[in-house]
Design a protein around this motif. Structure first.
Motif, short mmCIF file in Angstrom:
data_model
loop_
_atom_site.label_atom_id
_atom_site.label_comp_id
_atom_site.label_asym_id
_atom_site.label_seq_id
_atom_site.Cartn_x
_atom_site.Cartn_y
_atom_site.Cartn_z
N ASN A 206 28.46 -17.44 146.80
CA ASN A 206 27.33 -16.76 146.18
C ASN A 206 26.95 -15.58 147.08
O ASN A 206 26.25 -15.74 148.07
CB ASN A 206 26.15 -17.73 146.04
N PRO A 207 27.44 -14.37 146.71
CA PRO A 207 27.26 -13.23 147.62
C PRO A 207 25.96 -12.46 147.39
O PRO A 207 25.76 -11.39 147.96
CB PRO A 207 28.46 -12.34 147.23
N ASN A 208 25.06 -13.02 146.55
CA ASN A 208 23.90 -12.24 146.10
C ASN A 208 23.03 -11.67 147.22
O ASN A 208 22.59 -10.53 147.15
CB ASN A 208 23.02 -13.07 145.15
N LEU A 209 22.79 -12.49 148.26
CA LEU A 209 21.92 -12.00 149.33
C LEU A 209 22.48 -10.75 149.98
O LEU A 209 21.75 -9.84 150.37
CB LEU A 209 21.74 -13.07 150.41
N ASP A 210 23.81 -10.70 150.10
CA ASP A 210 24.45 -9.53 150.71
C ASP A 210 24.49 -8.35 149.75
O ASP A 210 23.99 -7.27 150.07
CB ASP A 210 25.88 -9.88 151.14
N ILE A 211 25.09 -8.55 148.57
CA ILE A 211 25.34 -7.39 147.69
C ILE A 211 24.05 -6.82 147.09
O ILE A 211 24.01 -5.65 146.72
CB ILE A 211 26.37 -7.72 146.58
N SER A 212 22.99 -7.64 147.03
CA SER A 212 21.72 -7.12 146.51
C SER A 212 21.00 -6.25 147.55
O SER A 212 19.97 -5.65 147.27
CB SER A 212 20.79 -8.27 146.14
N ASP A 238 11.79 -1.34 150.42
CA ASP A 238 12.33 -0.90 149.13
C ASP A 238 13.85 -1.14 149.18
O ASP A 238 14.55 -0.54 149.99
CB ASP A 238 12.00 0.61 149.01
N ILE A 239 14.32 -2.07 148.34
CA ILE A 239 15.72 -2.52 148.49
C ILE A 239 16.55 -2.25 147.24
O ILE A 239 16.20 -2.65 146.13
CB ILE A 239 15.78 -4.04 148.79
N LYS A 240 17.67 -1.56 147.46
CA LYS A 240 18.66 -1.38 146.40
C LYS A 240 20.02 -1.78 146.97
O LYS A 240 20.36 -1.36 148.08
CB LYS A 240 18.66 0.11 146.00
N GLY A 241 20.76 -2.59 146.23
CA GLY A 241 22.03 -3.08 146.75
C GLY A 241 23.22 -2.26 146.27
O GLY A 241 23.07 -1.15 145.76
N ILE A 242 24.41 -2.86 146.44
CA ILE A 242 25.63 -2.14 146.03
C ILE A 242 26.22 -2.74 144.75
O ILE A 242 27.28 -2.34 144.30
CB ILE A 242 26.71 -2.16 147.14
N GLN A 258 32.51 13.13 151.04
CA GLN A 258 31.57 12.11 151.51
C GLN A 258 32.12 10.69 151.26
O GLN A 258 33.11 10.51 150.56
CB GLN A 258 30.25 12.24 150.72
N THR A 259 31.44 9.74 151.84
CA THR A 259 31.71 8.35 151.52
C THR A 259 30.35 7.68 151.25
O THR A 259 29.31 8.31 151.46
CB THR A 259 32.48 7.65 152.66
N ILE A 260 30.35 6.44 150.75
CA ILE A 260 29.05 5.79 150.48
C ILE A 260 28.88 4.60 151.41
O ILE A 260 29.79 3.79 151.57
CB ILE A 260 28.95 5.37 149.00
N LYS A 261 27.71 4.53 152.03
CA LYS A 261 27.39 3.42 152.93
C LYS A 261 26.05 2.80 152.54
O LYS A 261 25.16 3.51 152.06
CB LYS A 261 27.30 3.94 154.38
N LEU A 262 25.93 1.50 152.76
CA LEU A 262 24.64 0.85 152.51
C LEU A 262 23.78 1.05 153.77
O LEU A 262 24.00 0.41 154.79
CB LEU A 262 24.82 -0.64 152.21
#
Ligand SMILES: NC(=O)c1ccc[n+]([C@@H]2O[C@H](COP(=O)([O-])OP(=O)(O)OC[C@H]3O[C@@H](n4cnc5c(N)ncnc54)[C@H](OP(=O)(O)O)[C@@H]3O)[C@@H](O)[C@H]2O)c1
Length: 333
Positions: A206-212, A238-242, A258-262
């Motif tokens: 359950n990867p929700n905590l990470d990806i969220s 203010d939280i937005k995930g990947i 560019q690249t995208i990073k969290l």
């Protein structure tokens, strides 16, 4: 006293055995584990648990039960909080904070300092725990809960003493950084990159905590509270995930160099700290772009000392166990 004898606690115990003489010589500290609390009770030996004998057994609550059986001891169900330091290494529950919350509060009430590997109690009840510790003149340390081997807190607390910190920015979650790196480098969609992370044991079932983005938000909150001396709760971040990121977004960034990073960022404004987590485009020449795979990093931006960038650190239970040990040693400095 160690609460929770899983991966991190096991590694901590291994390091305590392997580095025993080194710790005595270098820090004049002879650390003993007097007690380990498992799911079904507390193993307690006043003279110290025989860690070498414990290593012969598996990890987990069953190992301490087996150890007790072999030594003819009975696990205590009325837990005794007796010692200098409690190590909180039970599973993280970011909704109730338990069981770590109860353990930490009882330890403080019993005059013990607390070193956390788990995040739940701190994320849900930072104000309560930090206020109680301060009132009782006790200390809490929690490197294990804020990216473990990466010294996120130490830099801000020690290396930058006296300098004014304008912002703290970081890549604080190795799982999401691995997924973003895979999407960028191998041109694969989010779902495939997540599957790869799960197959490699990097992402949980359950990867929700990470990806969220929630895990990054929790770490950011705990770092910002300590460094900026605040007692905010998670609603302030203010939280937005990947999880909504598409390969088209990555490719668009790529075409623009560019690249995208969290990125997790805490910025000091007046007397307030604004905190946010979001996937953001960064130039491929930016220092964040050099942090790939499960690596993490942190950047402090200060008025007097400029920018300080730190990346890397082992992302595994041994790194987390070592971070707990560091926090214990630092309590005595
Ligand atoms: N693993 C890492 O690399 C890492 C890195 C940084 C931070 N952390 C944090 O550190 C904490 C420990 O991680 P871990 O990987 O060691 O987890 P883990 O392997 O799941 O170990 C947790 C242990 O806590 C025990 N436990 C569960 N409920 C308990 C209770 N009520 N009282 C006492 N013990 C209880 C479990 O018992 P059973 O054996 O019966 O299940 C298990 O042995 C977590 O909060 C995690 O988020 C982990």
């Amino acid at each position: 006293v160690i609460c929770g004898y899983g991966n991190v606690a096991l590694e901590l115990c291994k390091i305590l055995i392997d580095n025993k003489n080194y710790i005595i010589e270098k820090y004049n500290l002879d650390l003993k584990v007097r007690s380990i609390v498992g799911r079904h009770g507390q193993l307690y030996e006043e003279k110290g648990i025989d860690l070498a004998a414990l290593m012969e057994l598996e990890k987990g609550s069953s190992a301490i039960e087996e150890y007790a059986k072999q030594k003819g001891l009975t696990l205590k169900t009325n837990i005794v909080f007796d010692g200098d330091v409690l190590v909180e290494a039970t599973p993280t529950d970011v909704e109730s904070g338990e069981p770590g919350l109860t353990y930490a509060l009882k330890a403080l009430d019993s005059g013990m300092n607390v070193v956390f590997a788990s995040k739940g109690a701190l994320v849900t009840n930072y104000k309560l725990i930090s206020t109680k510790a301060a009132e009782l003149n006790l200390k809490i340390n929690y490197s294990g809960a804020t990216a473990a081997a990466l010294p996120t807190l130490d830099i801000g607390e020690n290396s930058l003493s006296g300098a004014r910190i304008k912002s703290i920015k970081g890549i604080l979650n190795g799982t999401t950084n691995f997924i973003l790196t895979e999407m960028f480098a191998n041109d694969i969609c989010f779902e495939d990159a997540l599957k790869k992370a799960q197959e490699k044991g990097i992402a949980e079932k359950n990867p929700n905590l990470d990806i969220s983005g929630f895990d990054s938000g929790c770490k950011l909150l705990l770092i910002a509270n300590r460094i900026f001396n605040k007692q905010y709760d998670i609603s302030k971040v203010d939280i937005k995930g990947i999880d909504k990121l598409r390969i088209e977004d990555i490719n668009l960034a790529k075409s623009g160099g560019q690249t995208i990073k969290l990125i997790a960022e805490a910025r000091f404004h007046g007397d307030e700290v604004a905190m946010k987590v979001a996937p953001l485009p960064v130039s491929r020449t930016d220092m964040f772009a050099s942090v790939n795979g499960t690596n993490k990093c942190i950047v402090y931006d200060t008025i007097e000392m400029g920018q300080i960038f730190c990346a890397g650190g082992a992302s595994d239970p041994m790194g987390a166990g070592a971070a707990v040990l560091k926090d214990i040693i630092n309590l005595y400095k």
